[in-house]
Scaffold this motif. Structure first.
Motif, PDB file in Angstrom:
ATOM      1  N   ALA A  53       0.826  -1.199   0.000  1.00 54.82           N
ATOM      2  CA  ALA A  53       0.000   0.000   0.000  1.00 54.82           C
ATOM      3  C   ALA A  53       0.869   1.261   0.000  1.00 54.82           C
ATOM      4  O   ALA A  53       0.597   2.220  -0.730  1.00 54.82           O
ATOM      5  N   GLN A  54       1.913   1.266   0.813  1.00 54.77           N
ATOM      6  CA  GLN A  54       2.810   2.415   0.850  1.00 54.77           C
ATOM      7  C   GLN A  54       3.551   2.581  -0.476  1.00 54.77           C
ATOM      8  O   GLN A  54       3.800   3.695  -0.920  1.00 54.77           O
ATOM      9  N   GLN A  55       3.906   1.459  -1.100  1.00 60.01           N
ATOM     10  CA  GLN A  55       4.630   1.508  -2.365  1.00 60.01           C
ATOM     11  C   GLN A  55       3.776   2.094  -3.488  1.00 60.01           C
ATOM     12  O   GLN A  55       4.260   2.877  -4.311  1.00 60.01           O
ATOM     13  N   ARG A  56       2.487   1.746  -3.513  1.00 59.44           N
ATOM     14  CA  ARG A  56       1.621   2.180  -4.599  1.00 59.44           C
ATOM     15  C   ARG A  56       0.861   3.468  -4.296  1.00 59.44           C
ATOM     16  O   ARG A  56       0.290   4.080  -5.214  1.00 59.44           O
ATOM     17  N   PHE A  57       0.850   3.904  -3.041  1.00 59.76           N
ATOM     18  CA  PHE A  57       0.096   5.101  -2.667  1.00 59.76           C
ATOM     19  C   PHE A  57       0.919   6.346  -2.969  1.00 59.76           C
ATOM     20  O   PHE A  57       2.066   6.462  -2.552  1.00 59.76           O
ATOM     21  N   ALA A  58       0.308   7.283  -3.685  1.00 60.20           N
ATOM     22  CA  ALA A  58       1.022   8.490  -4.110  1.00 60.20           C
ATOM     23  C   ALA A  58       1.067   9.555  -3.024  1.00 60.20           C
ATOM     24  O   ALA A  58       1.801  10.538  -3.146  1.00 60.20           O
ATOM     25  N   GLY A  59       0.296   9.406  -1.971  1.00 58.27           N
ATOM     26  CA  GLY A  59       0.325  10.376  -0.893  1.00 58.27           C
ATOM     27  C   GLY A  59       1.520  10.162   0.014  1.00 58.27           C
ATOM     28  O   GLY A  59       2.248   9.181  -0.109  1.00 58.27           O
ATOM     29  N   SER A  60       1.699  11.066   0.944  1.00 54.26           N
ATOM     30  CA  SER A  60       2.860  10.976   1.843  1.00 54.26           C
ATOM     31  C   SER A  60       2.443  10.932   3.303  1.00 54.26           C
ATOM     32  O   SER A  60       3.266  11.097   4.188  1.00 54.26           O
TER      33      SER A  60
END
Length: 259
Positions: free
Chosen positions: A132-139
């Motif tokens: 999820a962290q890898q594909r999520f564009a948010g920070s």
């Protein structure tokens, strides 16, 4: 027009307008939101990083190695094979069907290490969170992670592969990234704009069970009532228009003189 008919049309129009007016308002609000929103933003596409491919020279094991492992488990047919990225590692996604009690066929997915062909288990909580962290564009930081085994018809992840991990980020817009454990892939991103869209869509279609049936009886009934309300408004205009009444009054004496 007879005064009694005039009063009947007025009363019909009044009560129809009162009955369907609230639904007309909901249809209008929904239409405004739909037409002023970007579907890409609603679907959360702008919050997904694109999947990264692998080099064509990457050494991979033959999928037949994984097939043999599946055969040892009693599975003799595979319907599809896909190469996916799981945390920068090549993984085969093998889709097969199994006949269960009662004769029903159910589709299942098995992951296998594409470098060795060995079968591997579904994603763990830590792996799904990392995907999820890898594909999520948010920070934004992660708020919580939930493991879903069942969902109802009103859940925002309804109708999608289970079990799945719901990785909830604080920002933007309370984004939730859903990762299917057995498939090893991101399935959807849900945000507050999507949740508003989903609520208005339910009110728009009047499908309060599954939200997506636009052929349900309630919607059809209100569509007919809405048409009757509009037609009764036109009839009321004709019946109460001073200009039209004067026109009818002028025509009648002329017809009498000709006779």
């Amino acid at each position: 027009m007879n005064r009694i008919w005039h009063l009947r049309i007025r009363k019909t129009h009044r009560y129809l307008g009162l009955f369907v007016g609230v639904q007309f308002l909901l249809w209008t609000l929904g239409g405004l939101y739909f037409s002023w929103s970007s579907l890409d933003d609603i679907h959360g596409d702008h919050l997904k990083r694109p999947a990264v491919g692998f080099s064509a020279s990457l050494p991979l094991a033959s999928p037949s190695v994984a097939f043999q492992a599946l055969k040892q488990k009693g599975i003799d047919s595979v319907f599809s094979v896909a190469l996916i990225d799981v945390l920068h590692q090549p993984v085969y996604q093998l889709t097969y069907r199994v006949q269960h009690t009662g004769g029903s066929l159910m589709t299942h997915v098995q992951l296998a290490d594409a470098r060795t062909g060995q079968l591997r288990g579904a994603l763990t909580k830590a792996e799904a969170t990392a995907v999820a962290q890898q594909r999520f564009a948010g920070s934004s930081a992660i708020e919580t992670v939930e493991y879903l085994t069942v969902t109802n018809d009103h859940h925002e992840y309804r109708g999608k592969p289970l079990p799945a991990y719901a990785v909830i980020f604080r920002q933007p817009a309370h984004a939730t990234v859903y990762v299917a454990a057995q498939l090893g892939t991101l399935q959807s991103v849900r945000t507050d704009p999507w949740r508003v869209f989903d609520l208005l869509w339910m009110l728009h279609t009047m499908d309060y069970q599954g939200r997506d049936d636009i052929n349900n009886g309630l919607l059809r009934a209100f569509s007919v009532l809405g048409l009757l309300s509009i037609l009764s408004g036109f009839a009321l205009y004709v019946a109460s228009s001073p200009g039209l009444r004067r026109g009818r009054a002028t025509v009648k004496p002329r017809q009498t003189q000709r006779q």
